[in-house]
Write a protein that holds these residues in place. Structure first.
Motif, PDB file in Angstrom:
ATOM      1  N   PRO B 224       0.801  -1.230   0.000  1.00  0.00           N
ATOM      2  CA  PRO B 224       0.000   0.000   0.000  1.00  0.00           C
ATOM      3  C   PRO B 224       0.838   1.288   0.000  1.00  0.00           C
ATOM      4  CG  PRO B 224      -0.290  -1.225   2.055  1.00  0.00           C
ATOM      5  CD  PRO B 224       0.502  -2.086   1.159  1.00  0.00           C
ATOM      6  N   GLY B 225       1.981   1.256   0.680  1.00  0.00           N
ATOM      7  CA  GLY B 225       2.823   2.457   0.718  1.00  0.00           C
ATOM      8  C   GLY B 225       3.260   2.862  -0.679  1.00  0.00           C
ATOM      9  N   ASP B 226       3.667   1.878  -1.472  1.00  0.00           N
ATOM     10  CA  ASP B 226       4.089   2.153  -2.847  1.00  0.00           C
ATOM     11  C   ASP B 226       2.927   2.748  -3.643  1.00  0.00           C
ATOM     12  OD1 ASP B 226       5.879   0.420  -1.621  1.00  0.00           O
ATOM     13  OD2 ASP B 226       6.491  -0.525  -3.485  1.00  0.00           O
ATOM     14  N   LEU B 227       1.733   2.165  -3.459  1.00  0.00           N
ATOM     15  CA  LEU B 227       0.568   2.624  -4.219  1.00  0.00           C
ATOM     16  C   LEU B 227       0.182   4.054  -3.831  1.00  0.00           C
ATOM     17  CD1 LEU B 227      -1.640  -0.602  -4.331  1.00  0.00           C
ATOM     18  CD2 LEU B 227       0.226   0.109  -5.816  1.00  0.00           C
ATOM     19  N   ILE B 228       0.378   4.397  -2.555  1.00  0.00           N
ATOM     20  CA  ILE B 228       0.084   5.776  -2.126  1.00  0.00           C
ATOM     21  C   ILE B 228       1.004   6.750  -2.863  1.00  0.00           C
ATOM     22  CG2 ILE B 228       0.115   7.400  -0.179  1.00  0.00           C
ATOM     23  CD1 ILE B 228      -0.605   5.000   1.630  1.00  0.00           C
ATOM     24  N   MET B 229       2.273   6.370  -2.992  1.00  0.00           N
ATOM     25  CA  MET B 229       3.228   7.237  -3.687  1.00  0.00           C
ATOM     26  C   MET B 229       2.834   7.413  -5.160  1.00  0.00           C
ATOM     27  SD  MET B 229       5.176   8.015  -1.271  1.00  0.00           S
ATOM     28  CE  MET B 229       4.508   7.525   0.295  1.00  0.00           C
ATOM     29  N   TYR B 230       2.398   6.307  -5.789  1.00  0.00           N
ATOM     30  CA  TYR B 230       1.973   6.394  -7.198  1.00  0.00           C
ATOM     31  C   TYR B 230       0.697   7.225  -7.327  1.00  0.00           C
ATOM     32  CZ  TYR B 230       5.283   2.518  -7.629  1.00  0.00           C
ATOM     33  OH  TYR B 230       6.405   1.734  -7.567  1.00  0.00           O
ATOM     34  N   LEU B 231      -0.181   7.086  -6.336  1.00  0.00           N
ATOM     35  CA  LEU B 231      -1.423   7.869  -6.337  1.00  0.00           C
ATOM     36  C   LEU B 231      -1.104   9.362  -6.207  1.00  0.00           C
ATOM     37  CD1 LEU B 231      -4.478   7.482  -6.443  1.00  0.00           C
ATOM     38  CD2 LEU B 231      -4.490   7.119  -3.980  1.00  0.00           C
ATOM     39  N   ARG B 232      -0.124   9.658  -5.370  1.00  0.00           N
ATOM     40  CA  ARG B 232       0.323  11.044  -5.201  1.00  0.00           C
ATOM     41  C   ARG B 232       0.813  11.624  -6.526  1.00  0.00           C
ATOM     42  NH1 ARG B 232       4.359  11.707  -0.122  1.00  0.00           N
ATOM     43  NH2 ARG B 232       2.769  11.930   1.465  1.00  0.00           N
ATOM     44  N   ARG B 233       1.582  10.806  -7.233  1.00  0.00           N
ATOM     45  CA  ARG B 233       2.121  11.267  -8.512  1.00  0.00           C
ATOM     46  C   ARG B 233       0.985  11.594  -9.476  1.00  0.00           C
ATOM     47  NH1 ARG B 233       6.915   8.014 -11.295  1.00  0.00           N
ATOM     48  NH2 ARG B 233       5.340   6.406 -11.565  1.00  0.00           N
ATOM     49  N   GLU B 234      -0.064  10.747  -9.440  1.00  0.00           N
ATOM     50  CA  GLU B 234      -1.217  10.996 -10.309  1.00  0.00           C
ATOM     51  C   GLU B 234      -1.908  12.302  -9.927  1.00  0.00           C
ATOM     52  OE1 GLU B 234      -1.874   9.300 -13.024  1.00  0.00           O
ATOM     53  OE2 GLU B 234      -0.131   8.073 -12.539  1.00  0.00           O
ATOM     54  N   VAL B 235      -1.983  12.560  -8.601  1.00  0.00           N
ATOM     55  CA  VAL B 235      -2.611  13.805  -8.139  1.00  0.00           C
ATOM     56  C   VAL B 235      -1.813  15.008  -8.633  1.00  0.00           C
ATOM     57  CG1 VAL B 235      -3.132  15.207  -6.095  1.00  0.00           C
ATOM     58  CG2 VAL B 235      -3.696  12.783  -6.099  1.00  0.00           C
ATOM     59  N   VAL B 236      -0.479  14.934  -8.476  1.00  0.00           N
ATOM     60  CA  VAL B 236       0.381  16.048  -8.914  1.00  0.00           C
ATOM     61  C   VAL B 236       0.273  16.233 -10.426  1.00  0.00           C
ATOM     62  CG1 VAL B 236       2.772  16.840  -9.085  1.00  0.00           C
ATOM     63  CG2 VAL B 236       1.957  15.815  -6.970  1.00  0.00           C
ATOM     64  N   LYS B 237       0.311  15.115 -11.154  1.00  0.00           N
ATOM     65  CA  LYS B 237       0.223  15.193 -12.631  1.00  0.00           C
ATOM     66  C   LYS B 237      -1.083  15.858 -13.073  1.00  0.00           C
ATOM     67  CE  LYS B 237       1.164  11.494 -15.157  1.00  0.00           C
ATOM     68  NZ  LYS B 237       1.316  10.033 -15.402  1.00  0.00           N
ATOM     69  N   SER B 238      -2.143  15.582 -12.339  1.00  0.00           N
ATOM     70  CA  SER B 238      -3.449  16.137 -12.727  1.00  0.00           C
ATOM     71  C   SER B 238      -3.481  17.658 -12.575  1.00  0.00           C
ATOM     72  CB  SER B 238      -4.565  15.509 -11.884  1.00  0.00           C
ATOM     73  OG  SER B 238      -4.508  15.997 -10.558  1.00  0.00           O
ATOM     74  N   LYS B 239      -2.540  18.184 -11.787  1.00  0.00           N
ATOM     75  CA  LYS B 239      -2.514  19.635 -11.567  1.00  0.00           C
ATOM     76  C   LYS B 239      -1.563  20.347 -12.520  1.00  0.00           C
ATOM     77  CE  LYS B 239      -3.466  19.057  -6.650  1.00  0.00           C
ATOM     78  NZ  LYS B 239      -4.687  19.794  -6.404  1.00  0.00           N
TER      79      LYS B 239
END
Lengths: 133, 244
Positions: B224-239
């Motif tokens: 899950p920790g890895d997936l949170i980091m990837y999810l974060r990247r998606e959030v940043v990319k969306s901005k």
């Protein structure tokens, strides 16, 4: 069976235990705890620094007296402690920020050791600058 | 002292178990029990022996005994584990401390209120039993013996217990919940923008401090920790306007 009243039964673990109890934890947790300890230390330093700056209100001689005291070997040791805190917090913070953006996630432990090695090298260099000059 | 009936050499081990019963054992205390452990005895086996032979009031959760159901998660010597696959003698310790999971409210002895886990996990929309599994279309085609279930999370709560942030922040969605959101994003369940908006907060991806203890502790390789980091990247990319 009568249901157990959850609200009364609630026993939340205290924050200090959650943040600093190393039992059963890995390297990531140690890095997390280290970041908190150094962060709290740097906040404490900032408050002390602000308090020390008020010496300026007591005039030039009071300030000069403090500066002379600050150059004593014992205070230089505290400076060294401060540098260690800044290096660990700053470089580990950089690692957390990079990993936190999804880069080097699988290598986060190696990344931590690289940052700590860099911290140690810079710390030795800072010590040499402080005491040899 | 107990005897589990299995042949072979036995090693006496002490289990120091956290006890709590609202109104009777309150505040919590530790009780000690002796078991004769063989190399195959798990911590859950030991608890069952203690309950059967010494203290029938000992409360703990369990079901499948083979790391599938996720109900028997607890702390063994401070480490969040599934007690059904954690061997007593592997602890290399004469005294084994057994405690309930952290983060979630304690109900009794080794039982915590899993409602806290569900409250954080369910909004992502990964249902515990998918309706699609009952549909005729879900039948395996010829030549395919069975479908591989992609979602690996067994909802054991270990990641939430191991997370130092969730321990002190009740509003943090937590590792399993955020991993479920990432899975929803991968599967294309719901609007991408809605999913990213749901996790773009201090209670979501920005609440994680990257200790990665969830990934370390997860018994089901969800990471899950890895997936949170990837999810974060998606959030940043969306901005980022140029990243679309």
């Amino acid at each position: 069976m009568t249901p157990i009243p959850i609200q009364q039964a609630t026993r939340r673990r205290k924050a200090l235990r959650a943040w600093f109890d190393p039992r059963g934890r890995g390297l990531g947790f140690i890095a997390f705890a280290l970041q908190r300890i150094t962060g709290l230390g740097l906040v404490l330093y900032l408050l002390l620094h602000m308090a020390v700056l008020t010496t300026l209100l007591q005039g030039e001689s009071a300030w000069d007296q403090f500066v002379a005291f600050a150059k004593s070997p014992i205070m230089l040791l505290f400076d060294l402690l401060l540098i260690a805190g800044i290096l660990i917090h700053g470089l580990n913070g950089l690692r957390v920020s990079i990993v936190g953006l999804g880069f080097g996630v699988k290598q986060h432990k190696t990344f931590f050791w690289i940052m700590m090695l860099l911290s140690a090298l810079l710390f030795v260099y800072a010590g040499w600058l402080l005491f040899a000059h | 002292m107990s005897n589990n009936g299995r042949p072979g050499p036995k090693t006496p081990v002490t289990l120091k178990i956290l006890r709590y019963k609202p109104g009777s054992i309150d505040p919590p205390r530790y009780d000690t029990f002796q078991v004769d452990a063989d190399p195959l005895m798990t911590v859950l086996d030991a608890l069952e022996e203690i309950r059967a032979t010494e203290d029938p009031t000992l409360a703990y959760r369990h079901s499948c005994h083979h790391a599938s159901c996720g109900t028997c998660a607890m702390k063994v010597n401070g480490k969040d584990v599934l007690s059904c696959v954690t061997k007593v003698l592997d602890q290399k310790s004469d005294v084994i401390v057994v405690e309930p999971l952290g983060t979630m409210p304690l109900v009794a002895d080794l039982v915590v209120d899993m409602g806290d886990f569900a409250r954080r996990y369910e909004p992502a929309g990964l249902s515990f039993v998918r309706e699609s599994e009952y549909l005729t279309e879900a039948q395996t085609p010829e030549g395919v013996e069975r479908y591989t279930r992609f979602e690996s999370c067994i909802e054991c709560g270990i990641c939430l217990s191991a997370c130092p942030v969730a321990n002190t922040n009740a509003s943090f969605i937590g590792p399993a919940g955020l991993a479920a959101w990432y899975r929803s994003l991968q599967k294309g369940d719901g609007e991408r923008a809605d999913i990213l908006a749901a996790v773009d907060s201090d209670c979501g991806v920005w609440g994680c401090h990257g200790a990665m203890e969830c990934t370390e502790a997860c018994p089901s390789q969800v990471q899950p920790g890895d997936l949170i980091m990837y999810l974060r990247r998606e959030v940043v990319k969306s901005k980022l306007p140029w990243a679309h």
